[in-house]
Design a protein around this motif. Structure first.
Motif, mmCIF file in Angstrom:
data_model
loop_
_atom_site.group_PDB
_atom_site.id
_atom_site.type_symbol
_atom_site.label_atom_id
_atom_site.label_comp_id
_atom_site.label_asym_id
_atom_site.label_seq_id
_atom_site.Cartn_x
_atom_site.Cartn_y
_atom_site.Cartn_z
ATOM 1 N N GLN A 1 -5.054 -6.432 -3.744
ATOM 2 C CA GLN A 1 -5.725 -5.202 -4.456
ATOM 3 C C GLN A 1 -7.123 -5.123 -4.367
ATOM 4 O O GLN A 1 -7.788 -4.302 -4.355
ATOM 5 C CB GLN A 1 -5.227 -5.050 -5.934
ATOM 6 N N GLU A 2 -7.635 -6.361 -4.466
ATOM 7 C CA GLU A 2 -8.956 -6.754 -4.407
ATOM 8 C C GLU A 2 -9.773 -6.222 -3.117
ATOM 9 O O GLU A 2 -10.540 -5.508 -2.899
ATOM 10 C CB GLU A 2 -9.546 -8.191 -4.701
ATOM 11 N N ARG A 3 -9.095 -6.774 -1.993
ATOM 12 C CA ARG A 3 -9.305 -6.422 -0.698
ATOM 13 C C ARG A 3 -8.914 -5.026 -0.377
ATOM 14 O O ARG A 3 -9.772 -4.329 0.516
ATOM 15 C CB ARG A 3 -8.304 -7.392 0.437
ATOM 16 N N LEU A 4 -7.969 -4.429 -0.874
ATOM 17 C CA LEU A 4 -7.598 -2.757 -0.720
ATOM 18 C C LEU A 4 -8.949 -2.189 -1.182
ATOM 19 O O LEU A 4 -9.454 -1.238 -0.440
ATOM 20 C CB LEU A 4 -6.316 -2.732 -1.493
ATOM 21 N N MET A 5 -9.547 -2.386 -2.488
ATOM 22 C CA MET A 5 -10.444 -1.549 -2.888
ATOM 23 C C MET A 5 -11.735 -1.924 -1.991
ATOM 24 O O MET A 5 -12.493 -0.908 -1.810
ATOM 25 C CB MET A 5 -10.655 -2.094 -4.369
ATOM 26 N N THR B 1 0.937 -1.122 -0.042
ATOM 27 C CA THR B 1 0.014 0.016 0.111
ATOM 28 C C THR B 1 0.982 1.218 0.121
ATOM 29 O O THR B 1 0.204 2.225 -0.062
ATOM 30 C CB THR B 1 -0.890 -0.027 1.126
ATOM 31 N N GLY B 2 2.015 1.271 0.052
ATOM 32 C CA GLY B 2 3.274 2.154 -0.095
ATOM 33 C C GLY B 2 3.403 3.158 1.242
ATOM 34 O O GLY B 2 4.049 4.034 1.331
ATOM 35 N N LEU B 3 2.694 2.291 2.492
ATOM 36 C CA LEU B 3 3.328 3.030 3.691
ATOM 37 C C LEU B 3 4.481 2.829 4.212
ATOM 38 O O LEU B 3 5.028 3.479 4.979
ATOM 39 C CB LEU B 3 2.177 2.526 4.786
ATOM 40 N N GLU B 4 5.114 1.483 3.857
ATOM 41 C CA GLU B 4 6.515 1.163 4.247
ATOM 42 C C GLU B 4 7.308 0.953 2.846
ATOM 43 O O GLU B 4 6.747 0.161 2.168
ATOM 44 C CB GLU B 4 6.315 -0.055 4.965
#
Length: 373
Positions: free
Chosen positions: A279-283, A245-248
């Motif tokens: 990605q599906e869970r993120l959306m 997710t780009g946080l780390e």
């Protein structure tokens, strides 16, 4: 030590020559007019006789009653506790300076009211399901004495339901800037989460007017920090990968993120979960934060009915423009700043019933939009 002896010593006498009432009377006279009573020599005088405790006085008087020694023309001491200052509510008077006709005209129905001061200065805007009861509560509340003292007249406008009252109250506070309402800072730039080219949610600053038009915006935040914290909580709540997710930042291919090390990530960073599934869970997680763009070509009317009253609340790009009813056939003029694009407060009031299908929405062809003042 015996209490009688203490009392006798304090008054420079002996206990067997006088009744307790006489001793107590001498003590009171000595305390109030010391020159009238003989004083003991300094060597025999107690260092700090002090005052008799109330409990001791009460016990002595009870003993006198039991022995039949009270009376004989001697004064009986009485005590009265200090009285507190009268509460403001006890001295509050009804505001006769407010026009009585305005109060008599208030209906026992829902709507919005405005307290007006000298020179028609707006002082306070409020709403209630019972206008008469709510306004009278203001007038009888001693804690709002300043507001009531400044008020000269009271205006009101009925609404068909709570949604219309909430929309109208917000617009009046925004337009009139009444002195006694809580001031809200108008933010022209807010923050949101927006997907980058590789599908990672990133904090982005967006002009407020763009929220009603742009696609794939998630959440509305007052600061960059608030948006970043919301993203962090979302990742933790849904067991997402902080690297994906780009946080780390990743320190190498296949290296576990911090969440995976403490078993809060399902392994998108180590290949244990596919990129597509992650990605599906993120959306799915972001969907609850999605900002819905205005889905219509122009303004729409929300039909609201209640207590034999019907109104049409006009909304355009999630901004409330005004209300039409049997008493108001045209939208009232509003400040230019109140007619520009997206309005966060209106959006929050309308979006939930809109998504639940609870709004009766109708197009308004030929509607003349409110003019600017």
């Amino acid at each position: 030590m015996n209490n009688k002896k203490d009392l006798a010593t304090a008054m420079n006498t002996t206990s067997h020559r006088h009744s307790l009432t006489q001793l107590f009377t001498r003590h009171l006279i000595h305390a109030s007019m010391p020159g009238l009573m003989p004083s003991a020599p300094a060597s025999r005088r107690p260092e700090s006789p002090g005052k008799l405790p109330a409990a001791l006085v009460e016990r002595l008087l009870q003993q006198e009653d039991q022995r039949g020694m009270r009376g004989h023309g001697l004064p009986i001491a009485t005590f009265s506790a200090p009285q507190p200052a009268p509460h403001r509510a006890a001295t509050y008077s009804y505001p006769i300076h407010i026009e009585r006709a305005d109060i008599d005209a208030l209906p026992s129905a829902g709507g919005v009211y405005v307290f007006m001061g000298a020179n028609d200065m707006p002082l306070y805007v409020g709403r209630s399901v019972n206008l008469r009861s709510r306004v009278l509560a203001h007038l009888h509340n001693h804690e709002e004495e300043l507001l009531v003292r400044q008020t000269r007249r009271i205006e009101f406008r009925r609404t068909a339901g709570e949604l219309g009252a909430a929309l109208m109250e917000h617009s009046l506070v925004q337009d009139l800037q009444p002195a006694h309402n809580k001031k809200s800072r108008q933010k022209r730039c807010l923050f949101t989460l927006r997907l980058n080219l590789v599908g990672q949610p990133k904090v982005a600053q967006v002009a407020e007017r763009d929220f009603s038009r742009a696609e794939n915006l998630f959440g509305i935040f007052a600061s960059e920090r608030a948006a970043q914290e919301a993203l962090q909580k979302l990742v933790e709540r849904h067991a997402l990968c902080s690297i994906a997710t780009g946080l780390e930042e990743s320190s190498g291919e296949g290296v576990a993120c911090f969440g995976r090390q403490i078993r809060r990530c399902r392994g998108a960073c180590t290949g244990e979960e596919s990129h597509e599934l992650h990605q599906e869970r993120l959306m799915q997680a972001l969907e609850d934060l999605r900002i819905l763009p205005w889905p219509y070509e122009g303004p729409m009317g929300i039909i609201e009915q209640g207590e034999g009253w019907q109104q049409v609340h006009v909304i355009d790009h999630w901004r409330y423009l005004g209300t039409l009813d049997q008493e108001h056939q045209q939208l009232l003029p509003r400040p230019a700043a109140s007619l520009k694009g997206f309005d966060l407060a209106s959006y929050k009031l309308v979006i939930k019933p809109f998504l639940l299908g609870q709004l009766d929405l109708r197009p308004l062809p030929g509607l003349t939009l409110p003019s600017k003042v």
